[in-house]
Design a protein around this motif. Structure first.
Motif, short mmCIF file in Angstrom:
data_model
loop_
_atom_site.label_atom_id
_atom_site.label_comp_id
_atom_site.label_asym_id
_atom_site.label_seq_id
_atom_site.Cartn_x
_atom_site.Cartn_y
_atom_site.Cartn_z
N PHE A 1 1.76 -7.10 -6.10
CA PHE A 1 2.43 -8.45 -5.97
C PHE A 1 3.13 -8.91 -7.15
O PHE A 1 3.85 -9.64 -7.14
CB PHE A 1 1.66 -9.36 -5.26
CG PHE A 1 1.51 -9.06 -3.78
CD1 PHE A 1 2.19 -9.39 -2.74
CD2 PHE A 1 0.11 -8.44 -3.46
CE1 PHE A 1 1.84 -8.94 -1.40
CE2 PHE A 1 -0.11 -7.81 -2.27
CZ PHE A 1 0.59 -8.46 -1.19
N ALA A 2 2.66 -8.73 -8.39
CA ALA A 2 2.99 -9.07 -9.67
C ALA A 2 4.22 -8.32 -9.92
O ALA A 2 4.89 -8.71 -10.85
CB ALA A 2 1.77 -9.03 -10.75
N LEU B 1 -0.97 -18.03 -4.36
CA LEU B 1 -0.44 -16.67 -4.52
C LEU B 1 0.24 -16.50 -5.87
O LEU B 1 0.23 -15.44 -6.59
CB LEU B 1 0.89 -16.67 -3.64
CG LEU B 1 1.86 -15.21 -3.62
CD1 LEU B 1 0.85 -14.12 -3.37
CD2 LEU B 1 2.88 -15.41 -2.46
N LYS B 2 0.57 -17.52 -6.61
CA LYS B 2 0.99 -17.45 -7.92
C LYS B 2 0.05 -17.11 -8.89
O LYS B 2 0.04 -16.61 -9.70
CB LYS B 2 1.84 -18.84 -8.47
CG LYS B 2 3.19 -19.07 -7.53
CD LYS B 2 3.79 -20.53 -8.00
CE LYS B 2 4.76 -20.74 -7.44
NZ LYS B 2 5.46 -22.23 -7.52
N SER C 1 -0.41 -9.57 -13.26
CA SER C 1 0.33 -9.51 -14.36
C SER C 1 -0.48 -9.38 -15.65
O SER C 1 -0.06 -8.68 -16.60
CB SER C 1 1.38 -10.40 -14.58
OG SER C 1 0.72 -11.78 -14.37
N VAL D 1 6.58 -7.13 -8.13
CA VAL D 1 7.87 -7.27 -7.30
C VAL D 1 8.43 -8.68 -7.58
O VAL D 1 7.66 -9.49 -7.76
CB VAL D 1 7.58 -7.17 -5.78
CG1 VAL D 1 7.23 -5.73 -5.68
CG2 VAL D 1 6.53 -8.03 -5.15
N ALA E 1 7.61 -10.97 -2.91
CA ALA E 1 5.96 -11.25 -2.79
C ALA E 1 5.88 -12.31 -1.81
O ALA E 1 4.81 -12.18 -0.93
CB ALA E 1 5.46 -11.70 -4.14
N MET F 1 -4.08 -7.51 -6.62
CA MET F 1 -2.59 -8.13 -6.78
C MET F 1 -1.65 -7.59 -7.54
O MET F 1 -0.44 -8.28 -7.87
CB MET F 1 -3.31 -9.54 -7.21
CG MET F 1 -4.21 -10.21 -6.06
SD MET F 1 -3.45 -10.62 -4.52
CE MET F 1 -4.90 -10.99 -3.78
N TRP G 1 9.58 -12.46 -6.94
CA TRP G 1 8.75 -13.48 -6.42
C TRP G 1 9.10 -13.61 -4.89
O TRP G 1 8.50 -13.77 -4.00
CB TRP G 1 9.06 -14.79 -6.83
CG TRP G 1 8.57 -16.40 -6.22
CD1 TRP G 1 9.43 -17.02 -5.69
CD2 TRP G 1 7.12 -16.43 -5.89
NE1 TRP G 1 8.50 -18.14 -5.22
CE2 TRP G 1 7.12 -17.62 -5.31
CE3 TRP G 1 6.10 -15.90 -6.07
CZ2 TRP G 1 5.97 -18.13 -4.70
CZ3 TRP G 1 4.67 -16.50 -5.89
CH2 TRP G 1 4.80 -17.64 -5.05
N TYR H 1 -2.80 -15.46 -7.89
CA TYR H 1 -3.09 -14.11 -7.72
C TYR H 1 -2.16 -13.19 -8.29
O TYR H 1 -2.62 -12.30 -9.12
CB TYR H 1 -2.82 -13.72 -6.02
CG TYR H 1 -3.65 -14.45 -5.18
CD1 TYR H 1 -5.00 -15.09 -5.52
CD2 TYR H 1 -3.20 -14.58 -3.90
CE1 TYR H 1 -5.77 -15.69 -4.66
CE2 TYR H 1 -4.13 -15.22 -2.95
CZ TYR H 1 -5.33 -15.68 -3.40
OH TYR H 1 -6.08 -16.30 -2.27
N ARG H 2 -0.92 -13.52 -8.48
CA ARG H 2 0.21 -12.77 -9.13
C ARG H 2 -0.15 -12.77 -10.83
O ARG H 2 0.18 -11.90 -11.61
CB ARG H 2 1.49 -13.41 -8.96
CG ARG H 2 2.10 -12.66 -7.65
CD ARG H 2 3.37 -13.34 -7.25
NE ARG H 2 4.35 -13.62 -8.14
CZ ARG H 2 5.39 -12.81 -8.64
NH1 ARG H 2 5.61 -11.58 -8.00
NH2 ARG H 2 6.23 -12.92 -9.68
N TRP I 1 3.86 -11.50 1.52
CA TRP I 1 2.56 -12.09 1.97
C TRP I 1 2.56 -12.92 3.09
O TRP I 1 1.44 -12.94 4.00
CB TRP I 1 2.09 -13.06 0.56
CG TRP I 1 0.77 -13.45 0.56
CD1 TRP I 1 0.37 -14.72 0.96
CD2 TRP I 1 -0.41 -12.75 -0.18
NE1 TRP I 1 -1.11 -14.90 0.68
CE2 TRP I 1 -1.42 -13.68 0.06
CE3 TRP I 1 -0.41 -11.89 -0.64
CZ2 TRP I 1 -2.81 -13.47 -0.24
CZ3 TRP I 1 -1.71 -11.36 -0.96
CH2 TRP I 1 -2.68 -12.33 -1.03
#
Length: 377
Positions: free
Chosen positions: A68-69, A28-29, A36, A71, A76, A65, A73, A31-32, A80
């Protein structure tokens, strides 16, 4: 009694799952990171790194994604994880009809399946895509059936295998929608970042070195099996290509056979299995398709055999013997015969499932919404 069992399963799952959850949502990190980077410097999408991990998905995935970047952490993670859990619920509801108590029990119990808990632990997208594809293929009530397959493939390429299912079952309208949906995702990537899209589709799309160690035990594919067996880190070579060709031909034939017989869930599941086996890299968390495939297996069995098969199938993916032999740092290349047997357990289970479904004479009535709306020649 059923509700008591359901509550008991929930309690057990609630106690055991935290003991097995050893990850920190690293995917997920990543993906963010893609989202970003797209906002900061879109041309650097495939140069950015998070603790050495690059963004490996198509450009369209980075577009998806972006929210999610934006908002924090914790937000997110919450959105998720809830989305992943709801996708798990949807997968079960689309796979089998159960009473509320039994549905609660199987959902709670399936949280302990290694592919599911790895998907949750890594913050992966696998269950969301699985639910999306099942909905798109099984439910013919929406006007643009097939479109979501194309969009799913634009996020992660592996759903492209389901275009093969649409071809062999002659669902031409759905195929057109899926192809158009995928084309739109590719075009969106070029519009947002021509440089990153060109870089991805001309070179990075076939670069497996960015994904991780191919010999790693978590890679449950034909390619990984041949690498671990031969010790050749370059890949399975000609043998792998031949095995892929046989798997694609045989798997799609079986998918069509099951679909025409009326077992649409099994047809979709076998098609997913083709993708898992033939992809150069199929991490264990990609194997969330063991849920609909397991349901299909149980439908093909009767009496006590169904109980034995159910315990063996879901038990295997709970204890996950693929992690028992030595792993990491290419120690898989030194596996003994016994290690190979355990370390490739998912592949062996896949072969078992194919044989059982192929020889089963059980005919399943297709859901009305699909049977009356899909042209299958």
């Amino acid at each position: 009694m059923r509700w008591g069992t359901a509550v008991g399963v929930c309690v057990v799952a609630g106690i055991v799952l935290p003991m097995l959850w050893q990850h920190s949502l690293v995917d997920l990190k990543v993906y963010r990171l893609g989202g970003s980077t797209l906002l900061d410097d879109a041309s650097a999408l495939y140069d950015a790194r998070l603790a050495g991990l690059p963004f490996t998905y198509p450009p369209f995935a980075a577009i998806v994604m972006v929210p999610f970047a934006l908002v924090p952490w914790p937000v997110a993670v919450t959105v998720w994880t809830v989305g992943t859990f709801l996708s798990l619920v949807a997968v079960w509801r689309m796979s089998v009809r159960l009473s509320s108590a039994l549905l609660l029990a199987v959902i709670a119990g399936s949280l302990l399946l290694e592919p599911v808990r790895e998907t949750l632990g890594f913050g992966q997208i696998n269950l969301m895509l699985c639910a999306l594809i099942l909905y798109d293929v099984l439910d013919a009530r929406h006007a643009r059936r097939g479109l979501w397959i194309g969009i799913a493939a634009g996020i992660k390429l592996t759903p492209l295998v389901f275009l093969g299912l649409l071809v062999v079952t002659r669902q031409w309208r759905a195929l057109a929608h899926a192809s158009a949906g995928f084309a739109v995702t590719v075009l969106a990537g070029f519009l947002v970042s021509p440089h990153a899209a060109t870089q991805y589709w001309t070179s990075l799309v076939s670069d497996t070195t960015r994904i991780g160690g191919l010999a790693f035990a978590g890679n449950q594919s034909w390619n990984a099996f041949l690498i671990r067996l031969t010790g050749n880190l370059e890949g399975g070579g000609a043998i792998w290509l031949a095995l892929v060709a046989v798997t694609v031909a045989g798997g799609l034939w079986l998918s069509r056979f099951l679909w025409v017989r009326g077992d649409h869930l099994a047809g979709i599941s076998v098609c997913a299995l083709v993708g898992l086996l033939c992809s150069p890299v199929s991490w264990s968390h990609h194997w969330v398709w063991v849920i609909p495939l397991g349901v299909s297996l149980l439908r093909s069995c009767h009496g006590r055999r169904r109980i034995v098969v159910g315990i063996a199938w879901f038990g295997l993916f709970t204890i996950a013997p693929i992690w028992w032999p030595p792993n990491h740092d290419n120690r898989e290349l030194d596996w003994s015969f016994g290690d190979q047997f355990l370390g490739n357990a998912y592949l062996i289970a896949a072969l078992f499932a194919v044989v059982v479904l192929a020889v089963s004479r059980q005919r399943v009535s297709a859901p009305h919404s699909v049977a009356t709306s899909c042209h299958v020649a």
